[in-house]
Scaffold this active site. Structure first.
Site, PDB file in Angstrom:
ATOM      1  N   CYS A  34     -11.358 -69.092 -42.292  1.00 40.74           N
ATOM      2  CA  CYS A  34     -11.469 -70.527 -42.553  1.00 40.74           C
ATOM      3  C   CYS A  34     -10.546 -71.288 -41.603  1.00 40.74           C
ATOM      4  O   CYS A  34      -9.322 -71.112 -41.649  1.00 40.74           O
ATOM      5  CB  CYS A  34     -11.103 -70.837 -44.008  1.00 40.74           C
ATOM      6  SG  CYS A  34     -11.102 -72.599 -44.346  1.00 40.74           S
ATOM      7  N   VAL A  35     -11.136 -72.110 -40.775  1.00 46.22           N
ATOM      8  CA  VAL A  35     -10.345 -72.855 -39.792  1.00 46.22           C
ATOM      9  C   VAL A  35      -9.481 -73.921 -40.482  1.00 46.22           C
ATOM     10  O   VAL A  35      -8.405 -74.267 -40.009  1.00 46.22           O
ATOM     11  CB  VAL A  35     -11.287 -73.452 -38.715  1.00 46.22           C
ATOM     12  CG1 VAL A  35     -12.068 -74.616 -39.253  1.00 46.22           C
ATOM     13  CG2 VAL A  35     -10.523 -73.849 -37.477  1.00 46.22           C
TER      14      VAL A  35
END
Ligand SMILES: [Zn+2]
Length: 307
Positions: free
Chosen positions: A151-152
């Site tokens: 997850c950025v």
């Protein structure tokens, strides 16, 4: 020097992750400032009922903000789930070593397996065995237990140990955005109704409210969709990666019914469902379950997974 597009993308995502932390903090500051700007003066209103209503709205909003920040930093800072060094599904080290050599000798295309298929899983990048539901995380360069995705937004991989914190981050952020958007809607409507009599000072203050309102609406809509998708995955006990793999498995062995599937992520204690942490006991139980011997015996020595 060879050009590796994947490594370049991974590097970009890592850098973007650091920026995203600032974006999340900036978004929280923006919305909090807009809410205080719109409802702060109302706290001293002569009508006690109105002042109390404003206080209650701000109290709920800032409680949600505290919980979303706690969940966010828990998801960001928690190790998602490392495979213990030397772990193997075999009873002896010699056997594990022998089978590892055989797995290394096979071609990468040979024997690709999926979680739930009961096949032995070996990671060629980590050069080690991995339990079912474990995948290699290219961003961190190691295998992650029950890996969901990178997850950025949290600049971390979502896996066994931080999935609950990640889900609670989505949950609290969704409700904080929805509440802020609903509370700011009244300010937006009354501004445009009295547009003819607005002073320049009011216009500049309104810019903050409008910006926060638009951002909150956008976040609430996108997070609502994402929450719905993850609620379905918790219900079925699948990860984002497994959603695609599951189609190749006739009977999903990890689905133990909605209640147990939910407790597997959130724990058994109802009041702790809302906190983005696990007790030591829960952590040990989760780790034991993730590393538990799978139905490998029947597949042993016949098929290998090299995901
Ligand atoms: Zn690996």
């Amino acid at each position: 020097m060879s050009f590796n597009a994947f490594e370049l993308c991974s590097g970009c995502l890592k850098q973007l992750g650091k920026v995203m932390i600032l974006v999340v903090v900036a978004f929280v500051v923006l919305t909090a400032a807009a809410m205080l700007n719109a409802y702060g003066p109302c706290l001293g209103h002569e009508r006690v009922g109105k002042a109390f209503g404003c206080f209650l709205g701000l109290l709920v909003f800032f409680s949600l903000v505290c919980m979303l920040l706690w969940s966010y930093f828990a998801a960001f800072l928690t190790e998602p789930g490392r495979v213990p060094a030397g772990w193997s599904p075999f009873s002896s080290e010699e056997e594990a070593q022998l089978e590892a050599e055989r797995a290394e000798a096979r071609s990468p295309e040979q024997g690709k397996g999926v979680a739930g298929s009961g096949r032995l899983r070996y990671c060629r990048k980590c050069h080690g065995w991995k339990p079912e539901r474990t995948h290699h995380d290219s961003m961190a360069g190691r295998c992650v237990l029950k890996m969901d995705h990178y997850c950025v937004w949290i600049a971390n991989t979502v896996g066994l140990c931080n999935y609950k914190a990640f889900l609670l981050f989505l949950f609290y952020t969704f409700w904080a955005c929805l509440l802020a958007a609903c509370m700011l809607l009244g300010e937006v409507v009354s501004f445009f109704r009295g547009l003819d009599t607005v002073s320049p000072e009011q216009s500049s203050r309104f810019a903050l409210t409008l910006l926060a309102f638009i951002v909150d609406i956008a976040f609430a809509l996108s997070l609502g969709g994402l929450l719905g998708m993850h609620a379905r995955m918790v219900w079925l006990n699948v990860t984002t990666i497994e959603m695609f793999e599951k189609r190749r498995v006739t009977q999903w062995p990890f689905d133990r019914g909605p209640r147990r599937n939910f407790q597997e992520v959130f724990g058994a204690s109802a009041w702790r469902w809302w906190l983005p942490t696990h007790t030591r006991q829960e952590q040990e139980r989760m780790l034991d379950a993730a590393l538990a011997a799978q139905p490998f015996e029947e597949a042993m020595g016949t098929e290998f997974a090299n995901l």
